[in-house]
Design an enzyme around this catalytic site. Structure first.
Site, PDB file in Angstrom:
ATOM      1  N   THR A  70       0.808  -1.220   0.000  1.00 46.57           N
ATOM      2  CA  THR A  70       0.000   0.000   0.000  1.00 46.57           C
ATOM      3  C   THR A  70       0.841   1.269   0.000  1.00 46.57           C
ATOM      4  OG1 THR A  70      -0.214  -0.413   2.374  1.00 46.57           O
ATOM      5  CG2 THR A  70      -2.108  -0.947   1.012  1.00 46.57           C
ATOM      6  N   GLU A  71       2.103   1.173   0.398  1.00 44.29           N
ATOM      7  CA  GLU A  71       3.005   2.333   0.394  1.00 44.29           C
ATOM      8  C   GLU A  71       4.438   1.860   0.239  1.00 44.29           C
ATOM      9  OE1 GLU A  71       2.033   6.317   2.796  1.00 44.29           O
ATOM     10  OE2 GLU A  71       2.403   4.602   4.075  1.00 44.29           O
TER      11      GLU A  71
END
Length: 305
Positions: A204-205
């Site tokens: 996600t990041e």
């Protein structure tokens, strides 16, 4: 920890040794409640998924042949990722967290551990409440044992009895905490596979900011960082890790916690001083565009039509 223990981030509370644990305890329980709510009310109709996104660095023992260093690295990752993932995937906090926080709490003369406990019903309710695991990952640390006497003011950091080191040869293109260590990502992903039953993973990041404003938009260090980290995800896929998707951080320069607009992670440079906030693509935008269009690294021999 930064919001409820050191007070660096909102809400700015300095509840040393207990605030972060209490906040995390509530996050885990409310996450489970949301998962059950969706599961009971909407899943049959929508066929959607509910997961949690956890950000974690990797901890590597300084000496892999030293049991003490290996134990310290294990504590690092259990106090980091396991703190949240273990209750969700295995039903309770990591044993090493319970042991260390409990022992230090007893040494302080406290009747109960500063780490809250889940009831039997809560453990059952929380376990299995993630259809996928979101992973935010940026960097790695070397880890060694370091004992903190219990006379010190208690904190999440001293509870772990370890200290973090970096290799001076590691590139540090962004802020002082963000060293580029791609191989740590593969190890983290394999750890998740082994510890939590190879869950479905979405990255996600993942990305890097810049120390100085890149007015020429030539962020070759970001390209190098992305190439290294995405390559390690490919290796993890070959290891059998169930990675489904990847999200780079981030599309635009944006507001970054207590750093405001000074820390820039974006593929697009934003001129915040201009009232129209114009956006300019950095070199990394073009590079990432090619990765997306090829769904991987483009073949250098392939003729682009």
């Amino acid at each position: 920890e930064k919001g409820y223990e050191t007070g660096e981030h909102a809400p700015g509370l300095k509840l040393g040794g207990c605030g972060a644990y209490k906040a995390a305890h509530h996050i885990i329980k409310t996450h489970a409640k949301v998962w059950h709510s969706y599961n009971n009310t909407w899943r049959s109709e929508q066929q959607g998924m509910v997961g949690i996104s956890l950000t974690s660095d990797w901890g590597e023992p300084v000496d892999p042949h030293s049991q003490t260093d290996r134990d310290a690295a294990e504590r690092y990752i259990q106090f980091h990722l396991g703190w949240f993932a273990n209750p969700i995937y295995r039903g309770d906090y990591p044993e090493i967290m319970k042991k260390y926080v409990g022992r230090k709490s007893a040494q302080q003369g406290l009747g109960t551990s500063r780490l809250p406990t889940f009831s039997v019903q809560e453990k059952t309710y929380i376990k299995g409440t993630s259809d996928f695991l979101g992973i935010g990952h940026f960097t790695t640390r070397y880890v060694i044992q370091k004992s903190f006497p219990f006379l010190q003011v208690s904190s999440y950091h001293t509870d772990r009895d370890l200290t973090e080191l970096v290799d001076p040869k590691w590139p540090a293109p962004g802020p002082k905490w963000l060293y580029s260590v791609p191989w740590g990502f593969r190890r983290l992903l394999n750890f998740i596979k082994t510890q939590y039953g190879n869950p479905l993973i979405y990255v996600t990041e993942n990305g890097v900011s810049e120390k100085v404003q890149c007015t020429q938009l030539c962020d070759e260090w970001r390209i190098k960082y992305l190439k290294g980290y995405i390559n390690e995800i490919l290796k993890a896929l070959n290891d059998g890790v169930n990675v489904k998707g990847y999200t780079a951080c981030s599309l635009l320069d944006k507001f970054e916690w207590n750093k405001g607009f000074s820390e820039r992670f974006g593929f697009y440079h934003i001129d915040f001083k201009n009232k129209n906030k114009p956006r300019y693509p950095k070199a990394s935008a073009d590079y990432y565009k090619k990765i997306i269009s090829a769904n991987g690294f483009p073949n250098p021999r392939e003729v682009m039509s």
